[in-house]
Design a protein around this motif. Structure first.
Motif, short mmCIF file in Angstrom:
data_model
loop_
_atom_site.label_atom_id
_atom_site.label_comp_id
_atom_site.label_asym_id
_atom_site.label_seq_id
_atom_site.Cartn_x
_atom_site.Cartn_y
_atom_site.Cartn_z
N LYS A 95 35.12 -37.65 108.21
CA LYS A 95 36.11 -36.58 108.13
C LYS A 95 36.48 -36.37 106.67
O LYS A 95 37.34 -37.04 106.14
CB LYS A 95 37.37 -36.94 108.92
CG LYS A 95 37.18 -36.86 110.41
CD LYS A 95 38.52 -37.03 111.08
CE LYS A 95 38.37 -36.92 112.57
NZ LYS A 95 39.62 -37.14 113.26
N GLY A 96 35.81 -35.44 106.00
CA GLY A 96 36.12 -35.15 104.60
C GLY A 96 35.62 -36.23 103.67
O GLY A 96 35.44 -37.38 104.06
N ASP A 97 35.38 -35.89 102.46
CA ASP A 97 34.95 -36.87 101.49
C ASP A 97 36.10 -37.23 100.56
O ASP A 97 37.19 -36.69 100.66
CB ASP A 97 33.72 -36.38 100.71
CG ASP A 97 33.96 -35.05 100.02
OD1 ASP A 97 34.99 -34.43 100.29
OD2 ASP A 97 33.12 -34.64 99.20
N GLU A 99 36.63 -36.71 97.42
CA GLU A 99 37.08 -35.63 96.53
C GLU A 99 38.11 -34.73 97.22
O GLU A 99 39.14 -34.41 96.65
CB GLU A 99 35.86 -34.83 96.11
CG GLU A 99 36.04 -33.99 94.89
CD GLU A 99 34.72 -33.36 94.46
OE1 GLU A 99 34.76 -32.19 94.08
OE2 GLU A 99 33.68 -34.04 94.51
N ASP A 100 37.82 -34.35 98.47
CA ASP A 100 38.74 -33.47 99.19
C ASP A 100 40.05 -34.17 99.52
O ASP A 100 41.13 -33.59 99.42
CB ASP A 100 38.10 -32.98 100.49
CG ASP A 100 36.99 -31.97 100.22
OD1 ASP A 100 36.99 -31.36 99.13
OD2 ASP A 100 36.13 -31.81 101.10
N THR A 101 39.98 -35.44 99.91
CA THR A 101 41.21 -36.15 100.25
C THR A 101 42.10 -36.34 99.02
O THR A 101 43.31 -36.24 99.12
CB THR A 101 40.93 -37.52 100.89
OG1 THR A 101 40.00 -38.23 100.10
CG2 THR A 101 40.38 -37.36 102.28
N LYS A 103 42.21 -34.33 96.38
CA LYS A 103 42.77 -33.03 96.02
C LYS A 103 43.89 -32.59 96.95
O LYS A 103 44.73 -31.79 96.58
CB LYS A 103 41.67 -31.97 95.97
CG LYS A 103 40.79 -32.11 94.75
CD LYS A 103 39.77 -31.02 94.65
CE LYS A 103 38.96 -31.17 93.37
NZ LYS A 103 37.90 -30.18 93.26
N ARG A 104 43.93 -33.14 98.15
CA ARG A 104 45.01 -32.81 99.08
C ARG A 104 46.27 -33.66 98.86
O ARG A 104 47.32 -33.37 99.42
CB ARG A 104 44.54 -32.98 100.52
CG ARG A 104 43.67 -31.82 101.00
CD ARG A 104 43.52 -31.86 102.50
NE ARG A 104 42.92 -33.09 102.97
CZ ARG A 104 41.62 -33.26 103.21
NH1 ARG A 104 40.79 -32.28 103.01
NH2 ARG A 104 41.17 -34.41 103.65
N TYR A 108 48.32 -35.29 93.17
CA TYR A 108 47.12 -34.90 92.42
C TYR A 108 47.41 -33.98 91.23
O TYR A 108 46.94 -34.26 90.13
CB TYR A 108 46.09 -34.26 93.36
CG TYR A 108 44.91 -33.68 92.63
CD1 TYR A 108 43.94 -34.50 92.08
CD2 TYR A 108 44.78 -32.31 92.47
CE1 TYR A 108 42.86 -33.98 91.39
CE2 TYR A 108 43.70 -31.77 91.79
CZ TYR A 108 42.74 -32.61 91.26
OH TYR A 108 41.69 -32.08 90.57
N ASP A 130 37.28 -31.59 85.78
CA ASP A 130 36.80 -31.59 87.16
C ASP A 130 37.01 -32.97 87.76
O ASP A 130 36.96 -33.98 87.05
CB ASP A 130 35.30 -31.26 87.21
CG ASP A 130 35.00 -29.82 86.84
OD1 ASP A 130 35.79 -28.94 87.23
OD2 ASP A 130 33.98 -29.60 86.17
N GLU A 133 33.22 -37.50 92.47
CA GLU A 133 33.22 -38.72 93.26
C GLU A 133 32.05 -39.59 92.82
O GLU A 133 30.91 -39.14 92.82
CB GLU A 133 33.08 -38.39 94.74
CG GLU A 133 33.00 -39.60 95.62
CD GLU A 133 32.64 -39.26 97.05
OE1 GLU A 133 32.22 -40.18 97.75
OE2 GLU A 133 32.78 -38.10 97.44
#
Length: 168
Positions: A95-97, A99-101, A103-104, A108, A130, A133
């Motif tokens: 569920k998501g990688d 990088e996405d977690t 940024k949420r 951050y 940038d 990961e």
């Protein structure tokens, strides 16, 4: 606990709630009760002080599938959903990688600003930043200039340790 939870159950019924479950809980180190109830087909989580029964917090929740059975079989409360794996097209997926977690996360943007400020304090002009990961960890990849020379600077997330400074 039983007497106080019965009192809470009656109070909530008077207010129009259908009580699903009441549990002992803690709130900021003090004892508390958490009541799960529904009203007008909307699920609520209500937190009360113990034993005074003053409302601490009330929040609407998405309707969980296992609440319908909760009052009948408290012992099997979460067995249905506990060990399910996530599969898509027959393959297990995440569920998501990372990088996405990252940024949420609420912190951050502040950490990103701190990274820019740190590189500026090192004497560089930041051109681009940038989040990448690497090895399941977050790393800020920063393109910067000092004079006319370009550099690539890698900082760890969230503690902003300098990993590498490389000329481009």
């Amino acid at each position: 606990f039983n007497r106080v939870s019965q009192q809470l159950r009656q109070d909530l019924r008077r207010k129009g709630y259908q009580v699903i479950d009441i549990r002992a809980d803690s709130y900021r180190g003090d004892r508390a009760l958490t009541a799960y109830a529904k009203k007008n087909n909307q699920a609520y989580e209500l937190k009360y002080t113990y034993p005074a029964l003053r409302l601490i917090s009330s929040s609407k929740k998405a309707w969980p599938d296992n609440w319908d059975n909760k009052s009948q079989n408290n012992n099997n409360r979460y067995k249905e959903n506990k060990h399910k794996d996530n599969y898509q097209n027959g393959q297990r997926y995440k569920k998501g990688d990372v990088e996405d977690t990252i940024k949420r996360e609420s912190r951050y943007p502040a950490i990103k600003r701190r990274a820019v400020n740190k590189v500026r304090a090192m004497g560089y002009r930041v051109e681009d930043i940038d989040l990448e990961e690497k090895n399941k960890r977050g790393i800020f990849e920063i393109e910067a200039k000092r004079g006319s020379q370009k550099y690539e600077i890698l900082l760890s997330y969230p503690n902003l340790d300098v990993i590498k400074v490389r000329k481009d």
